[in-house]
Design a protein around this motif. Structure first.
Motif, PDB file in Angstrom:
ATOM      1  N   ILE A   1       0.812  -1.209   0.000  1.00  0.00           N
ATOM      2  CA  ILE A   1       0.000   0.000   0.000  1.00  0.00           C
ATOM      3  C   ILE A   1       0.851   1.268   0.000  1.00  0.00           C
ATOM      4  CG2 ILE A   1      -2.077  -1.071   0.901  1.00  0.00           C
ATOM      5  CD1 ILE A   1      -1.177  -0.466   3.678  1.00  0.00           C
ATOM      6  N   THR A   2       2.145   1.086  -0.167  1.00  0.00           N
ATOM      7  CA  THR A   2       3.063   2.232  -0.319  1.00  0.00           C
ATOM      8  C   THR A   2       3.798   2.128  -1.656  1.00  0.00           C
ATOM      9  OG1 THR A   2       4.699   0.993   0.945  1.00  0.00           O
ATOM     10  CG2 THR A   2       3.434   2.649   2.147  1.00  0.00           C
ATOM     11  N   ALA A   3       3.170   1.465  -2.614  1.00  0.00           N
ATOM     12  CA  ALA A   3       3.785   1.253  -3.926  1.00  0.00           C
ATOM     13  C   ALA A   3       2.707   1.336  -5.000  1.00  0.00           C
ATOM     14  CB  ALA A   3       4.471  -0.112  -3.963  1.00  0.00           C
ATOM     15  N   SER A   4       3.144   1.545  -6.233  1.00  0.00           N
ATOM     16  CA  SER A   4       2.228   1.720  -7.369  1.00  0.00           C
ATOM     17  C   SER A   4       2.595   0.792  -8.509  1.00  0.00           C
ATOM     18  CB  SER A   4       2.339   3.147  -7.915  1.00  0.00           C
ATOM     19  OG  SER A   4       1.799   4.068  -7.010  1.00  0.00           O
ATOM     20  N   VAL A   5       1.615   0.489  -9.336  1.00  0.00           N
ATOM     21  CA  VAL A   5       1.878  -0.003 -10.685  1.00  0.00           C
ATOM     22  C   VAL A   5       1.247   1.016 -11.619  1.00  0.00           C
ATOM     23  CG1 VAL A   5       1.372  -1.786 -12.390  1.00  0.00           C
ATOM     24  CG2 VAL A   5       2.095  -2.431 -10.089  1.00  0.00           C
ATOM     25  N   PHE A   6       2.015   1.534 -12.571  1.00  0.00           N
ATOM     26  CA  PHE A   6       1.494   2.551 -13.480  1.00  0.00           C
ATOM     27  C   PHE A   6       2.100   2.368 -14.864  1.00  0.00           C
ATOM     28  CE2 PHE A   6       5.181   5.394 -13.876  1.00  0.00           C
ATOM     29  CZ  PHE A   6       5.944   5.039 -12.771  1.00  0.00           C
ATOM     30  N   ILE A   7       1.487   3.026 -15.830  1.00  0.00           N
ATOM     31  CA  ILE A   7       1.963   2.957 -17.217  1.00  0.00           C
ATOM     32  C   ILE A   7       2.416   4.340 -17.640  1.00  0.00           C
ATOM     33  CG2 ILE A   7       1.168   2.700 -19.610  1.00  0.00           C
ATOM     34  CD1 ILE A   7      -0.474   0.293 -18.623  1.00  0.00           C
ATOM     35  N   ASN A   8       3.671   4.427 -18.078  1.00  0.00           N
ATOM     36  CA  ASN A   8       4.157   5.681 -18.632  1.00  0.00           C
ATOM     37  C   ASN A   8       5.423   5.408 -19.439  1.00  0.00           C
ATOM     38  OD1 ASN A   8       4.532   8.670 -18.982  1.00  0.00           O
ATOM     39  ND2 ASN A   8       2.810   8.668 -17.536  1.00  0.00           N
ATOM     40  N   ASP A   9       6.273   6.407 -19.541  1.00  0.00           N
ATOM     41  CA  ASP A   9       7.409   6.369 -20.456  1.00  0.00           C
ATOM     42  C   ASP A   9       8.651   5.802 -19.774  1.00  0.00           C
ATOM     43  OD1 ASP A   9       8.858   6.851 -22.732  1.00  0.00           O
ATOM     44  OD2 ASP A   9       8.816   9.033 -22.595  1.00  0.00           O
ATOM     45  N   ASP A  10       9.452   5.024 -20.494  1.00  0.00           N
ATOM     46  CA  ASP A  10      10.706   4.511 -19.938  1.00  0.00           C
ATOM     47  C   ASP A  10      11.822   5.508 -20.249  1.00  0.00           C
ATOM     48  OD1 ASP A  10      12.549   3.025 -18.689  1.00  0.00           O
ATOM     49  OD2 ASP A  10      12.351   1.235 -19.934  1.00  0.00           O
ATOM     50  N   GLU A  11      11.822   6.612 -19.510  1.00  0.00           N
ATOM     51  CA  GLU A  11      12.766   7.697 -19.790  1.00  0.00           C
ATOM     52  C   GLU A  11      13.275   8.215 -18.450  1.00  0.00           C
ATOM     53  OE1 GLU A  11      14.753  10.898 -20.260  1.00  0.00           O
ATOM     54  OE2 GLU A  11      12.701  11.602 -19.894  1.00  0.00           O
ATOM     55  N   SER A  12      14.594   8.132 -18.231  1.00  0.00           N
ATOM     56  CA  SER A  12      15.143   8.386 -16.896  1.00  0.00           C
ATOM     57  C   SER A  12      14.950   9.835 -16.441  1.00  0.00           C
ATOM     58  CB  SER A  12      16.626   8.012 -16.859  1.00  0.00           C
ATOM     59  OG  SER A  12      17.332   8.863 -17.745  1.00  0.00           O
ATOM     60  N   GLY A  13      14.963  10.785 -17.392  1.00  0.00           N
ATOM     61  CA  GLY A  13      14.712  12.180 -17.023  1.00  0.00           C
ATOM     62  C   GLY A  13      13.319  12.331 -16.435  1.00  0.00           C
ATOM     63  N   LEU A  14      12.341  11.697 -17.065  1.00  0.00           N
ATOM     64  CA  LEU A  14      10.964  11.752 -16.564  1.00  0.00           C
ATOM     65  C   LEU A  14      10.856  11.116 -15.182  1.00  0.00           C
ATOM     66  CD1 LEU A  14       7.960  12.448 -17.091  1.00  0.00           C
ATOM     67  CD2 LEU A  14       7.710  10.132 -18.012  1.00  0.00           C
ATOM     68  N   HIS A  15      11.539  10.011 -14.968  1.00  0.00           N
ATOM     69  CA  HIS A  15      11.462   9.359 -13.652  1.00  0.00           C
ATOM     70  C   HIS A  15      12.044  10.259 -12.568  1.00  0.00           C
ATOM     71  CE1 HIS A  15      11.121   5.175 -15.737  1.00  0.00           C
ATOM     72  NE2 HIS A  15      10.207   6.024 -16.113  1.00  0.00           N
ATOM     73  N   HIS A  16      13.124  10.956 -12.891  1.00  0.00           N
ATOM     74  CA  HIS A  16      13.676  11.945 -11.965  1.00  0.00           C
ATOM     75  C   HIS A  16      12.641  13.045 -11.682  1.00  0.00           C
ATOM     76  CE1 HIS A  16      16.544  14.910 -10.308  1.00  0.00           C
ATOM     77  NE2 HIS A  16      15.869  15.759 -11.054  1.00  0.00           N
ATOM     78  N   ASP A  17      11.981  13.526 -12.736  1.00  0.00           N
ATOM     79  CA  ASP A  17      10.955  14.572 -12.576  1.00  0.00           C
ATOM     80  C   ASP A  17       9.802  14.075 -11.702  1.00  0.00           C
ATOM     81  OD1 ASP A  17      12.407  16.273 -14.274  1.00  0.00           O
ATOM     82  OD2 ASP A  17      11.318  15.621 -16.067  1.00  0.00           O
TER      83      ASP A  17
END
Lengths: 138, 138, 138
Positions: free
Chosen positions: A46-62
């Motif tokens: 309950i402190t984790a997610s499954v989501f769909i988005n882009d595999d781009e490290s800059g975005l993950h940092h953002d």
């Protein structure tokens, strides 16, 4: 109707981490033999997610910076949940990113747009965690 | 088990737009012949949402302003993702509003409360975009 | 394929409330006789959520405070939707927490991690409200 279930386990080293789990879900789909149906992929925590988005490290940092702004970890005593714990912010970050995704299965494939990839998003890691994959169809 | 798949295409003129797609989804449902089951409706893009809420223009204005406050578009260089792109904020807005909805099908109808309507929410438009409708049931 | 539908009704006394509905959903599942499949649980209102998280009162307090910070109720005239209404903020809080959950059914049980519990989250209550439970499978 066919049905298939598998738990995916991950050894999460850091407090926060995004892991692309698309290959594991595709492998479950092949194993299931389902050609038309739905795949549910959800965090079992309950402190984790499954989501769909882009595999781009800059975005993950953002994402990480943005989620920290929306639901700051510190000071931990700003949250009533943090009695002997320090993960209240993780319960919030998980709600923003979501618990689960449901993906269509068409002709035996994940029916995805060009850039869609499935991620496990951890917000309170540093231990073993798991994701449920459930597939129903024919 | 029956299964049905259709892509809905939209020509999105502006960067941000909310489109009521309920009639299109109802038409898919009639075409599918499914009487009892589930409909999955999802954005096939990672800077867009499918969500259920009210068809009220004041609310849509409020959503746009609110999402801009939570995840501002400018300055675009605040986001690492924005290298040759300017849509990092759209990836965040989409997570708040969600990628997909799952709707029950009962007696051949979308099983909705009084005010529920399905929207495509675009956050990085000005080109053709698509939504996936997948229906399974009997 | 079996399919099952039930509306759960709640008399919501206050504007905001979190109700653990896991026992009601489990009881629907037993009634349905479904052993393998999916359960959809969704709010039938557009100012309410169904979500999965922890049954811990400190966390629920933190959620309420946090959602109020992300989408403040007052001043009500900051929202265009609030013409003869005062619930625009509730439409936003509901998007953060989500409309629905989809849960796997395995061997006749909700296939849950250790702490997962299903909640109805109300953001504009003080009247009777309802949740839809739809189960498909075998």
């Amino acid at each position: 109707m066919k049905s298939y279930r598998k738990e995916l386990w991950f050894d999460i080293k850091r407090r926060r981490e995004f892991i692309n789990i698309t290959p594991e879900v595709e492998s479950c789909l092949r194993e299931s033999g389902v050609k038309e149906g739905l795949v549910l992929v959800n965090a079992m925590h309950i402190t984790a997610s499954v989501f769909i988005n882009d595999d781009e490290s800059g975005l993950h940092h953002d994402y990480e910076k943005w989620l920290e702004r929306l639901a700051p970890h510190a000071p931990v005593d700003q949250y009533r949940h943090n009695v002997g714990e320090d993960n209240a912010d993780a319960h919030m970050k998980r709600q923003v990113m979501g618990r689960e995704v449901v993906v269509a299965v068409t002709e035996g494939q994940l029916d995805f747009g060009t850039w869609e990839q499935i991620f496990y998003g951890e917000f309170d890691g540093r231990r073993r965690k798991r994701v449920l994959v459930k597939i129903i169809g024919e």
